[in-house]
Motif scaffolding. Structure first.
Motif: not given
Length: 357
Positions: A176-184, A200-207, A209-219
């Motif tokens: 909602a804040e306009g972020c396009e490249r999100i890393v968890m 839950g983070a993946r749910d937000a991307i899906r709901l 309607g954004r492509p999954p690659e918007v969210l990257e995961v760093l462990t």
């Protein structure tokens, strides 16, 4: 070193039998007032302190509960422990605090020690889901409550927060804040809470309607400030940086914020950051941290009440699964500046003649 004062020393000082001293300590109503006063005076003069563990072993009862947490250095668990201690104290119980350090081996050692101490019950935030330690304790008649960890088992109490919903809250806010490249930045896969926040983070991307690659995961190898700092240094060294980071807890987020400040990266203009837990340090950070708040104190109180209730009346106890709802607390670390709009309002024709040229 002086030997500890024993019950026989009290009996000699008061000139009574050991049995009389025992009655004064355990059944004072059956002892004559004058005799009771003499024994209490001897206890006071000698500085006698009763051996509570020995008394509990003899009677087959205990007034202690064990608390095993992932990281005693994490303020989240400090606040949970305060809630546990408060509820336990009100019920006349003491608490033995153990730190697993996110290690299954250490966790097992603490569980065995608590069983040897004949504790009433154990509250545990397990390192992994479905821990053998829980079954091991229950086979020995020790009540167990899973703390900050849900379960579907009907014969086991649990107290938890809806971490999946919390992860969704965090990433929905960043979108909602306009972020396009999100890393968890998350923790080891075996830690249930981190895994649920990732879901839950993946749910937000899906709901959204954004492509999954918007969210990257760093462990990260652990959920602490040092790992957050290293993750921040790694992310900020990239040619194409993320514009937002959601961290699985506040300690990671505070470390990442430190890395951003050191690198001269503006937060939130260049990098929005959201944490999880809303520990006290979140609001006090150099850039106050947006975080998903958990009711830490209430988690501890509820878990302690459940384990004490079960240990006192196991046959009548009804097992409960308490799930609290998290809340997003928005602060400066994620509030992206909105572009300002300047409108030029022309003066009415009759007033223009008075304008400066």
């Amino acid at each position: 070193m002086k030997a500890p004062i024993g019950i026989r020393d009290v009996a000699l000082r008061a000139e009574v039998s050991v049995g009389t001293v025992s009655n004064v300590l355990n059944r004072p109503d059956v002892v004559a007032a004058a005799t009771r006063a003499r024994v209490l005076a001897a206890i006071d003069a000698l500085g006698y302190v009763r051996n509570e563990p020995a008394r509990q072993l003899r009677s087959g009862t205990a007034r202690t509960i064990g608390l095993v947490v992932l990281d005693v250095g994490n303020p989240f668990f400090t606040d949970v422990a305060r809630g546990v201690e408060e509820a336990a104290s009100e019920a006349g119980h003491a608490v033995i605090l153990c730190n697993s350090g996110e290690s299954v081996t250490k966790e097992r050692g603490h569980v065995e020690l608590l069983a040897a101490q004949r504790v009433h019950g154990v509250l545990i935030t397990p390192v992994q889901s479905g821990p053998a330690q829980v079954r091991w304790l229950r086979e020995r008649g020790i009540s167990v409550v899973l703390l900050d960890h849900p379960t579907a088992e009907a014969d086991l109490c649990s107290v938890a927060v809806d971490d999946r919903h919390g992860g969704e809250l965090a990433v929905t806010h960043l979108l909602a804040e306009g972020c396009e490249r999100i890393v968890m930045v998350t923790g080891p896969a075996g830690i249930h809470q981190a895994a649920e926040r990732h879901r839950g983070a993946r749910d937000a991307i899906r709901l959204a309607g954004r492509p999954p690659e918007v969210l990257e995961v760093l462990t990260a190898p652990a959920l602490n400030v040092a790992c957050g700092l290293r993750a921040g240094e790694q992310l900020l060294a990239r040619t194409v940086r993320p514009d937002a980071v959601f961290c699985a807890n506040d300690l990671l987020a505070l470390g990442l914020l430190q890395a951003a400040v050191r690198a001269g990266v503006r937060v939130p203009e260049d990098l929005a950051i959201v944490g999880y837990d809303d520990i006290d340090f979140a609001a006090a950070a150099a850039v106050p941290l947006t975080s998903v708040r958990q009711p830490r104190h209430e988690l501890g109180r509820t878990a302690a009440a459940l384990v004490i209730a079960e240990s006192q009346s196991p046959a009548e106890h009804e097992h409960r699964h308490e799930v609290f709802t998290p809340e997003l607390i928005v602060r400066e670390s994620s509030r992206r500046p909105r572009p300002s709009r300047h409108f030029h309002v022309k003066a009415p024709p009759e007033e223009r003649k008075n304008e400066w040229i």
